[in-house]
Write a protein that holds these residues in place. Structure first.
Motif, PDB file in Angstrom:
ATOM      1  N   VAL A  91       0.813  -1.216   0.000  1.00 55.65           N
ATOM      2  CA  VAL A  91       0.000   0.000   0.000  1.00 55.65           C
ATOM      3  C   VAL A  91       0.848   1.269   0.000  1.00 55.65           C
ATOM      4  O   VAL A  91       0.329   2.356  -0.280  1.00 55.65           O
ATOM      5  N   SER A  92       2.140   1.153   0.290  1.00 53.88           N
ATOM      6  CA  SER A  92       3.019   2.319   0.175  1.00 53.88           C
ATOM      7  C   SER A  92       3.407   2.610  -1.267  1.00 53.88           C
ATOM      8  O   SER A  92       4.014   3.640  -1.559  1.00 53.88           O
ATOM      9  N   THR A 145       0.985   0.591   8.563  1.00 62.24           N
ATOM     10  CA  THR A 145       0.584  -0.806   8.529  1.00 62.24           C
ATOM     11  C   THR A 145       1.080  -1.535   9.771  1.00 62.24           C
ATOM     12  O   THR A 145       1.988  -1.095  10.473  1.00 62.24           O
ATOM     13  N   ASN A 146       0.474  -2.676  10.010  1.00 58.39           N
ATOM     14  CA  ASN A 146       0.777  -3.509  11.172  1.00 58.39           C
ATOM     15  C   ASN A 146       1.329  -4.849  10.708  1.00 58.39           C
ATOM     16  O   ASN A 146       0.597  -5.604  10.083  1.00 58.39           O
ATOM     17  N   PRO A 147       2.622  -5.159  10.958  1.00 56.03           N
ATOM     18  CA  PRO A 147       3.536  -4.525  11.908  1.00 56.03           C
ATOM     19  C   PRO A 147       4.712  -3.784  11.259  1.00 56.03           C
ATOM     20  O   PRO A 147       5.599  -3.345  11.963  1.00 56.03           O
ATOM     21  N   LEU A 148       4.745  -3.657   9.929  1.00 58.79           N
ATOM     22  CA  LEU A 148       5.938  -3.131   9.256  1.00 58.79           C
ATOM     23  C   LEU A 148       5.898  -1.619   9.060  1.00 58.79           C
ATOM     24  O   LEU A 148       6.795  -1.052   8.448  1.00 58.79           O
ATOM     25  N   LEU A 149       4.833  -0.979   9.561  1.00 59.38           N
ATOM     26  CA  LEU A 149       4.754   0.482   9.606  1.00 59.38           C
ATOM     27  C   LEU A 149       4.974   1.132   8.240  1.00 59.38           C
ATOM     28  O   LEU A 149       5.616   2.178   8.116  1.00 59.38           O
ATOM     29  N   GLY A 150       4.402   0.506   7.203  1.00 55.35           N
ATOM     30  CA  GLY A 150       4.387   1.133   5.893  1.00 55.35           C
ATOM     31  C   GLY A 150       3.402   2.287   5.878  1.00 55.35           C
ATOM     32  O   GLY A 150       2.400   2.285   6.592  1.00 55.35           O
ATOM     33  N   ILE A 151       3.681   3.283   5.063  1.00 55.97           N
ATOM     34  CA  ILE A 151       2.837   4.480   4.981  1.00 55.97           C
ATOM     35  C   ILE A 151       2.197   4.542   3.594  1.00 55.97           C
ATOM     36  O   ILE A 151       2.888   4.499   2.574  1.00 55.97           O
ATOM     37  N   ALA A 152       0.880   4.639   3.566  1.00 52.79           N
ATOM     38  CA  ALA A 152       0.135   4.781   2.318  1.00 52.79           C
ATOM     39  C   ALA A 152      -0.278   6.233   2.139  1.00 52.79           C
ATOM     40  O   ALA A 152      -0.642   6.917   3.105  1.00 52.79           O
ATOM     41  N   PRO A 177       8.097   5.683  11.194  1.00 52.90           N
ATOM     42  CA  PRO A 177       7.876   6.743  10.198  1.00 52.90           C
ATOM     43  C   PRO A 177       8.483   8.080  10.565  1.00 52.90           C
ATOM     44  O   PRO A 177       8.686   8.941   9.695  1.00 52.90           O
ATOM     45  N   GLY A 178       8.779   8.286  11.843  1.00 47.93           N
ATOM     46  CA  GLY A 178       9.360   9.543  12.260  1.00 47.93           C
ATOM     47  C   GLY A 178      10.831   9.690  11.948  1.00 47.93           C
ATOM     48  O   GLY A 178      11.377  10.801  12.049  1.00 47.93           O
ATOM     49  N   LEU A 179      11.490   8.613  11.570  1.00 46.04           N
ATOM     50  CA  LEU A 179      12.895   8.699  11.190  1.00 46.04           C
ATOM     51  C   LEU A 179      12.988   9.175   9.744  1.00 46.04           C
ATOM     52  O   LEU A 179      12.293   8.645   8.869  1.00 46.04           O
ATOM     53  N   PRO A 180      13.848  10.132   9.454  1.00 41.66           N
ATOM     54  CA  PRO A 180      13.933  10.671   8.085  1.00 41.66           C
ATOM     55  C   PRO A 180      14.240   9.622   7.033  1.00 41.66           C
ATOM     56  O   PRO A 180      13.840   9.773   5.869  1.00 41.66           O
ATOM     57  N   GLU A 181      14.929   8.551   7.406  1.00 44.91           N
ATOM     58  CA  GLU A 181      15.278   7.523   6.420  1.00 44.91           C
ATOM     59  C   GLU A 181      14.136   6.558   6.123  1.00 44.91           C
ATOM     60  O   GLU A 181      14.230   5.736   5.205  1.00 44.91           O
ATOM     61  N   HIS A 182      13.043   6.638   6.878  1.00 48.08           N
ATOM     62  CA  HIS A 182      11.886   5.792   6.584  1.00 48.08           C
ATOM     63  C   HIS A 182      11.336   6.191   5.214  1.00 48.08           C
ATOM     64  O   HIS A 182      11.115   7.378   4.950  1.00 48.08           O
ATOM     65  N   GLY A 212       8.499   6.214   3.944  1.00 47.41           N
ATOM     66  CA  GLY A 212       7.221   6.931   3.958  1.00 47.41           C
ATOM     67  C   GLY A 212       7.224   8.172   4.816  1.00 47.41           C
ATOM     68  O   GLY A 212       6.152   8.747   5.086  1.00 47.41           O
ATOM     69  N   HIS A 213       8.413   8.617   5.213  1.00 45.16           N
ATOM     70  CA  HIS A 213       8.496   9.738   6.156  1.00 45.16           C
ATOM     71  C   HIS A 213       7.801  10.996   5.623  1.00 45.16           C
ATOM     72  O   HIS A 213       7.029  11.640   6.344  1.00 45.16           O
ATOM     73  N   GLU A 214       8.049  11.357   4.375  1.00 40.97           N
ATOM     74  CA  GLU A 214       7.476  12.594   3.836  1.00 40.97           C
ATOM     75  C   GLU A 214       5.960  12.509   3.719  1.00 40.97           C
ATOM     76  O   GLU A 214       5.253  13.485   4.018  1.00 40.97           O
ATOM     77  N   VAL A 215       5.446  11.360   3.291  1.00 43.34           N
ATOM     78  CA  VAL A 215       3.988  11.208   3.195  1.00 43.34           C
ATOM     79  C   VAL A 215       3.368  11.254   4.586  1.00 43.34           C
ATOM     80  O   VAL A 215       2.336  11.901   4.815  1.00 43.34           O
ATOM     81  N   ALA A 216       3.996  10.576   5.545  1.00 39.50           N
ATOM     82  CA  ALA A 216       3.486  10.592   6.914  1.00 39.50           C
ATOM     83  C   ALA A 216       3.476  12.008   7.471  1.00 39.50           C
ATOM     84  O   ALA A 216       2.503  12.429   8.125  1.00 39.50           O
ATOM     85  N   ALA A 217       4.525  12.763   7.207  1.00 42.77           N
ATOM     86  CA  ALA A 217       4.586  14.139   7.692  1.00 42.77           C
ATOM     87  C   ALA A 217       3.479  14.990   7.084  1.00 42.77           C
ATOM     88  O   ALA A 217       2.986  15.933   7.716  1.00 42.77           O
ATOM     89  N   LYS A 218       3.066  14.652   5.877  1.00 40.71           N
ATOM     90  CA  LYS A 218       2.026  15.405   5.173  1.00 40.71           C
ATOM     91  C   LYS A 218       0.639  15.123   5.739  1.00 40.71           C
ATOM     92  O   LYS A 218      -0.200  16.040   5.833  1.00 40.71           O
ATOM     93  N   GLN A 219       0.363  13.870   6.114  1.00 40.09           N
ATOM     94  CA  GLN A 219      -1.009  13.511   6.469  1.00 40.09           C
ATOM     95  C   GLN A 219      -1.204  13.160   7.946  1.00 40.09           C
ATOM     96  O   GLN A 219      -2.337  12.924   8.379  1.00 40.09           O
ATOM     97  N   MET A 220      -0.126  13.161   8.732  1.00 34.26           N
ATOM     98  CA  MET A 220      -0.225  12.861  10.146  1.00 34.26           C
ATOM     99  C   MET A 220       0.234  14.065  10.976  1.00 34.26           C
ATOM    100  O   MET A 220       1.133  14.796  10.576  1.00 34.26           O
ATOM    101  N   ARG A 221      -0.366  14.225  12.131  1.00 36.50           N
ATOM    102  CA  ARG A 221       0.043  15.286  13.056  1.00 36.50           C
ATOM    103  C   ARG A 221       1.429  14.983  13.627  1.00 36.50           C
ATOM    104  O   ARG A 221       2.289  15.856  13.731  1.00 36.50           O
ATOM    105  N   ARG A 222       1.639  13.722  14.052  1.00 33.16           N
ATOM    106  CA  ARG A 222       2.935  13.220  14.502  1.00 33.16           C
ATOM    107  C   ARG A 222       3.035  11.771  14.042  1.00 33.16           C
ATOM    108  O   ARG A 222       2.181  11.293  13.295  1.00 33.16           O
ATOM    109  N   PHE A 223       4.047  11.032  14.493  1.00 35.51           N
ATOM    110  CA  PHE A 223       4.364   9.756  13.852  1.00 35.51           C
ATOM    111  C   PHE A 223       3.961   8.517  14.654  1.00 35.51           C
ATOM    112  O   PHE A 223       4.222   7.400  14.232  1.00 35.51           O
ATOM    113  N   GLY A 224       3.346   8.684  15.796  1.00 36.20           N
ATOM    114  CA  GLY A 224       2.760   7.557  16.487  1.00 36.20           C
ATOM    115  C   GLY A 224       3.646   6.926  17.544  1.00 36.20           C
ATOM    116  O   GLY A 224       4.820   7.272  17.712  1.00 36.20           O
TER     117      GLY A 224
END
Length: 380
Positions: A125-126, A149-156, A280-285, A287-299
């Motif tokens: 889904v990423s 995603t659960n458990p690999l924390l992919g960002i869609a 997702p909060g680590l810059p090297e993830h 999906g980091h940029e997408v997560a930053a766009k659609q999430m308030r913080r990274f969980g």
């Protein structure tokens, strides 16, 4: 007037009880209701499977927090998922699901829904193009995603996948359990239905099991409400009350979960016993940029792969003390688990099998230094 999240969490659907003025929504622990005349129930309440004031308060709060038209509460997250599938889909239809979905979701599709004729295809889904390729025009009724995603924390990318789903005449369903409505509101980005295991962050205290559906469209919400009553997998009034109580502190809890998780992710990222940190909060993830766009913080969820392989991953889980070895997530206490042998064992041997060296953390709201010390000794 438009209210902020924390205000809605405390007040939406939770006005003082009119007869007594009780500030907290009462537990209406009843199965049935007196009627004023034949066919004339008071305020529309006749039987608690069909309607209960405590559950109604929870449902109104859920809809408000997710920005949806209709909120529905269920006995568990999987009960909510099953009701959604049987409302929207028929035998012969097709659904796209994440290729690292929650193990219980995969089991529902593979062991239950497939038996009555529902086909499904796992997709990453990423990768928006991968999801688009998995869609079968004319047959796909739902594009079902988790993000993270659960458990690999992919960002869609919710907005991009909403477009993919809608171009195919399908619904976009987003399991928002890991993020919670405080960190992410999928309906704002184009989702049609949001799914929650309210057992997790929404309830937040590991003392109640529940699920929810929030629909963006009132018509679909009415269909889901019909099936909620017809299928009957509702939560009881005490469970609804516990979940409603948890919602009141969701915002402040999530901020602390995120504070602690960010510190722990940085710590793990430099540890010699850890081969990879997935957060997702680590810059090297990726999906980091997408997560930053659609999430308030990274969980508050972190996964990592043990440098020493499966046995080391199991040993880390067994050595942890403050991190409780247990399934589930999202409570105030920190949990640790080995997904391959615990929550995702049902996906073993399937395309959704998780890495054997994976450890999943649900970071709680304890003192961060204490959590770091426990991980230090568990990592050896």
């Amino acid at each position: 007037m438009t209210y902020g999240f924390e205000t809605l969490a405390i007040h939406a659907g939770q006005e003082p009880e009119p007869r007594t003025g009780a500030v907290v929504t009462p537990i209406f622990q009843t199965s049935t209701y007196a009627q004023d005349a034949v066919g004339a129930p008071r305020l529309g309440y006749e039987y608690s499977r069909s309607g209960n004031p405590t559950r109604d308060a929870l449902q109104e709060a859920l809809a408000a927090l997710e920005g949806g038209r209709t909120g529905l509460a269920f006995a568990s997250g999987l009960a909510a998922e099953d009701t959604l599938l049987r409302t929207v889909c028929q035998p012969g239809d097709h659904v796209v699901i994440p290729d690292d979905a929650y193990g219980g979701t995969y089991r529902l599709f593979a062991k239950v829904a497939q038996r009555w004729g529902l086909d499904f295809t796992p997709a990453k889904v990423s990768d928006t193009d991968a999801v688009r390729a998995a869609v079968e025009p004319g047959r796909t009724k739902i594009v079902w995603i988790e993000t993270p995603t659960n458990p690999l924390l992919g960002i869609a990318d919710i907005a991009a996948l909403a477009q993919v789903a809608h171009d195919a005449g399908a619904l976009l369903v987003v399991d928002n359990t890991f993020a919670s409505p405080y960190l992410q509101q999928p309906i704002v980005h184009g989702a049609d239905v949001v799914v929650h295991s309210t057992t997790k962050y929404v309830g937040g205290h590991s003392d109640v099991v529940g699920g929810a559906l929030i629909a963006a469209d009132a018509g679909l919400g009415a269909e889901l409400a019909f099936h909620q009553n017809a299928m009957g997998a509702v939560n009881g009034p005490f469970d609804a009350w516990l979940t409603l109580r948890g919602i009141k502190t969701l915002g402040v809890r999530m901020d602390r979960h995120c504070d602690n998780a960010e510190r722990i992710a940085r710590y793990l990222d430099g540890h010699k016993a850890v081969a990879q940190v997935i957060y997702p909060g680590l810059p090297e993830h990726p999906g980091h940029e997408v997560a930053a766009k659609q999430m308030r913080r990274f969980g508050g969820m972190i996964s990592f792969r043990a440098a020493g392989g499966e046995q080391q991953a199991v040993d880390i889980c067994n050595r942890a003390k403050l991190f409780v070895l247990a399934e589930s997530l999202g409570g105030v206490e920190s949990l640790i688990e080995h997904p391959g042998r615990m929550t995702h064992a049902s996906a073993a041997g399937s395309p959704l099998e998780v890495p054997a060296d994976l450890v999943r953390l649900s970071v709680g709201i304890e003192t961060a230094d204490d959590l770091l010390a426990d991980l230090e000794q568990a990592l050896g």
